[in-house]
Design an enzyme around this catalytic site. Structure first.
Site, short mmCIF file in Angstrom:
data_model
loop_
_atom_site.label_atom_id
_atom_site.label_comp_id
_atom_site.label_asym_id
_atom_site.label_seq_id
_atom_site.Cartn_x
_atom_site.Cartn_y
_atom_site.Cartn_z
N ARG A 27 -13.06 -114.59 -18.80
CA ARG A 27 -12.84 -113.64 -18.77
C ARG A 27 -14.00 -112.94 -16.97
O ARG A 27 -13.78 -111.51 -16.90
CB ARG A 27 -13.20 -112.32 -19.92
CG ARG A 27 -11.94 -112.88 -21.04
CD ARG A 27 -12.57 -111.61 -21.87
NE ARG A 27 -12.59 -110.54 -21.87
CZ ARG A 27 -11.63 -109.41 -21.90
NH1 ARG A 27 -10.23 -110.15 -22.48
NH2 ARG A 27 -11.19 -108.43 -21.50
N ASN A 99 -16.95 -102.90 -20.50
CA ASN A 99 -15.76 -103.88 -20.30
C ASN A 99 -14.55 -102.05 -19.49
O ASN A 99 -14.69 -102.26 -20.12
CB ASN A 99 -15.28 -104.89 -20.86
CG ASN A 99 -13.76 -105.42 -20.53
OD1 ASN A 99 -13.46 -105.19 -19.40
ND2 ASN A 99 -13.25 -105.80 -21.52
N LYS A 489 -0.94 -121.14 -7.94
CA LYS A 489 -1.28 -122.45 -8.64
C LYS A 489 -2.64 -123.67 -7.59
O LYS A 489 -3.41 -123.61 -7.77
CB LYS A 489 0.02 -123.62 -9.33
CG LYS A 489 -0.19 -122.95 -10.57
CD LYS A 489 -1.21 -123.20 -11.76
CE LYS A 489 -1.12 -121.76 -11.38
NZ LYS A 489 0.03 -120.14 -12.60
C1 F6R Z 1 -2.50 -117.08 -11.91
C2 F6R Z 1 -2.42 -116.06 -13.03
C3 F6R Z 1 -2.28 -114.46 -12.69
C4 F6R Z 1 -2.10 -113.46 -13.90
C5 F6R Z 1 -1.95 -112.32 -14.12
C6 F6R Z 1 -1.51 -111.71 -14.59
O1 F6R Z 1 -2.37 -118.53 -13.04
O2 F6R Z 1 -3.30 -116.75 -14.21
O3 F6R Z 1 -2.03 -114.27 -11.83
O4 F6R Z 1 -0.69 -114.23 -14.20
O5 F6R Z 1 -3.33 -111.79 -14.22
O6 F6R Z 1 -2.25 -112.19 -16.16
P1 F6R Z 1 -1.74 -111.55 -17.57
O7 F6R Z 1 -0.36 -112.62 -18.18
O8 F6R Z 1 -2.59 -111.59 -19.02
O9 F6R Z 1 -0.61 -109.70 -17.53
#
Ligand code: F6R
Length: 612
Positions: A27, A99, A489
């Site tokens: 995180r 946080n 990626k």
């Molecule tokens: C790329 C990645 C980020 C997340 C984005 C959304 O590998 O991990 O681009 O996809 O921060 O995160 P979520 O899906 O948790 O809302």
């Protein structure tokens, strides 16, 4: 972003906090710290990873049965020892971990400075802990009351835990917009950003809701109240996560483990939700709202990053199969651009973490405008899952590598089921075609297994191109969002500049970039655009670009043109992203490793983006 963990009970707090912080490092990992209370309040904090903190505390007094810990992703102030959490109030009586972001921190800070407070860090968090101290002094309030009153004055997002040097028997924790879970053990309590620091001690948890706080006492009592000071009842839930799910299981990195988990993840995502022989699909949440979905004038996806790429595939699937108009929105734009939303629109939020601040705010905004909200989340009990009217979990298990891999394919699987169920309900697909796709969906895990066997070949290609400064990823149709995802990626874990484009768009600009130093990854599996993509490959070769092509097994034509071909098993075009993304994930993984990058914790990133 940022991870928080706290403990109160009979055990030594420090080892629990440090282990928890290591699990939460995904995180944020630019600095870490703990505060432990054993008569004196000891605060230890260090820039860098949790391991730096561990080295720093060797030989120091960390023995205590109450403590708080934090791993940071910097928002206010550079990552250094001083800005690291916990932060102390001016008297040294209160310690806080936080946080989130306090948006009005500056005006509060100026007011506190006028009242004689001094600030040592650049953080909004130090302002908050001093505000709590000031309220406590002015109102002669208990810690609980001071926290509540102070939080009613701040604007922003937070998950906080506060301890008082003079009371080693109590933790006060609160949340708004940032996640928080309370673990309930035998005469002991844990508080954390997610369940990973808690899982090995207890499976009994309570998820705190937004605008709630809890007071936890060493005598085993605790209660939850709203920030309006109203007592709330709470349901104790059982964690479904296991310890092995959050460990590396013999892989060198979480990202690699998660890439290799994908056959199982897809099988888990469809289990109990479809039957290919009988041609039925039952996606939780859709059933109850089938009419609403089937008669929707429009479906709007809202997401960020990789989840936004899934949403694009969702758009292709739903328009193609179910013939419902779809729009795909970056949550960060959608929430602020005053969009037109009608009651008969369905909003689908996609989020692995279920905590992404922009996605959450976008659905809150759409909810106010009376739209129905459907959440596709991986983390059970997450804020987006709870803020949605209905939804489906992807059940991919904890994704710890910061770069999203298995969550992406799990999301696409859910979207495929959704598109098929809607198509069936609307009569836009024949039952034979429906069965054909469902049968093929059942074959996908085995096809991904085959694609994963290409690992060694992909490693060889990675070795050739690892020093490139740029990459282009090109695809058409269903493979266009895959090209975007492949580029994301690569850039996020190897720090190579990469762009994804619809292959035909290349000649409207990016073609100018092509020379003998430009590797171009083509996704050339879709039959419907095959001839066209061959022309695009020729255009790149004519300009001396290096072509790495992902093709169907047995493809001869592209082989005669490309510098490298990666042969994946052929599948239904609508399912092709589930297979074609695999070599791109592996390529970025190997390139990043060869460049000495930290693939699980790339610089400047965090897994869960709880700030806007
Ligand atoms: C790329 C990645 C980020 C997340 C984005 C959304 O590998 O991990 O681009 O996809 O921060 O995160 P979520 O899906 O948790 O809302």
């Amino acid at each position: 972003m940022c991870g928080i963990v706290a403990y109160i009970g009979p055990k030594e707090a420090y080892p629990i906090l440090v282990k928890g912080l290591k699990r939460l490092e995904y995180r944020g990992y630019d600095s870490a710290g703990v505060a432990v209370l054993n008569g004196a309040l000891h605060v230890y904090k260090k820039a860098g990873k949790v391991s730096e903190l561990e080295n720093y505390t060797i030989g120091k007094d960390v023995s205590a049965t109450i403590g708080i810990g934090h791993t940071r992703w910097a928002t206010h102030g550079v990552p250094n020892d001083i800005n690291a959490h916990p932060h102390l109030s001016n008297s040294g009586n209160l310690a806080i971990i936080h946080n989130g972001i306090i948006e009005n921190y500056d005006s509060i800070k100026q007011e506190l400075i006028k009242r004689g407070y001094q600030f040592h860090s650049d953080t909004d968090t130090e302002v908050l802990v001093n505000l709590i101290e000031e309220v406590r002094k002015q109102e002669n309030a208990t810690l609980e009351d001071a926290v509540r009153i102070a939080l009613n004055e701040v604007v922003g997002a937070y998950a906080i835990v506060v301890i008082d040097r003079n009371n080693p028997n109590q933790l006060v924790a609160a949340r708004k917009g940032s996640p928080m879970v309370i673990g309930i053990g035998e005469n002991e309590f844990f508080v954390a950003s997610d369940a990973s620091p808690i899982i090995e001690y207890t499976k009994q948890v309570v998820y705190l809701d937004d605008q709630e706080y809890t007071v936890i006492n060493r005598d085993g009592s605790f209660y939850i109240k709203t920030l309006g000071n109203v007592i709330k009842s709470h349901a104790i839930q059982k964690l479904e996560m296991s310890l092995e799910m959050i460990e590396k299981g013999g892989f060198e990195h979480f990202m690699l483990k998660e890439i290799f988990e994908q056959p199982k993840v897809i099988a888990d995502a469809v289990r109990g939700r479809m039957n290919a022989q009988d041609g039925w699909i039952k996606l939780g949440g859709i059933n109850e709202y089938l009419n609403k979905f089937a008669n929707a004038k429009r479906i709007i996806f809202s997401a960020c990053g990789t989840s936004w790429h899934s949403a694009m595939i969702g758009e292709y699937l739903i328009e193609d199969l179910a013939r419902i108009p779809v729009e795909v929105e970056y949550a960060s734009e959608f929430r602020y651009r005053n969009p037109i939303i009608n009651e008969d629109d369905v909003i689908i939020a996609i989020s692995q973490s279920g905590e992404t601040a922009d996605t959450l705010a976008a659905i809150e905004m759409a909810k106010e405008r009376k739209a129905m909200i459907y959440g596709i989340c991986n983390v059970i009990g997450s804020s987006i899952a709870r803020a949605s009217h209905a939804g489906s979990y992807t059940h991919a298990g904890p994704e710890i590598g910061v770069a999203s891999t298995k969550a992406f394919t799990a999301q696409i699987t859910i979207l495929t089921l959704m598109a098929l169920q809607l198509a069936q309900a609307r009569g836009t697909i024949s039952s034979s075609k429906l069965r054909e796709i469902l049968v093929e969906l059942e074959n996908i895990p085995a096809k991904i297994e085959r694609a994963l066997k290409l690992d060694e070949q992909i490693k060889e290609i990675a070795a050739i191109y690892k020093d490139s400064s740029n990459f282009l990823y090109l695809g058409r149709g269903y493979n266009f969002p895959v090209a975007l995802e492949g580029a994301l990626k690569l850039k996020e874990i190897s720090y190579i500049h990469a762009e994804g484009y619809p292959a035909a768009e290349m000649k409207h600009g990016p073609i100018a970039l092509i020379d003998e130093n430009m590797p171009v990854v083509f996704l050339a599996t879709n039959a419907s655009a095959y001839e066209k993509i061959i022309s695009n490959i020729q255009e790149v070769k004519a300009r001396k670009g290096k072509v790495i092509a992902v093709v169907n097994e047995g493809d001869k034509h592209v082989r005669s043109l490309a510098d490298h071909v990666i042969e994946v098993p052929a599948t239904e075009e609508v399912l092709s992203p589930l297979v074609t993304i695999i070599p791109l994930q592996l390529l970025s993984y190997h390139i990043a490793i060869m460049r000495g990058c930290n693939v699980d914790q790339p610089r400047n990133l965090a897994k869960s983006v709880t700030v806007e």
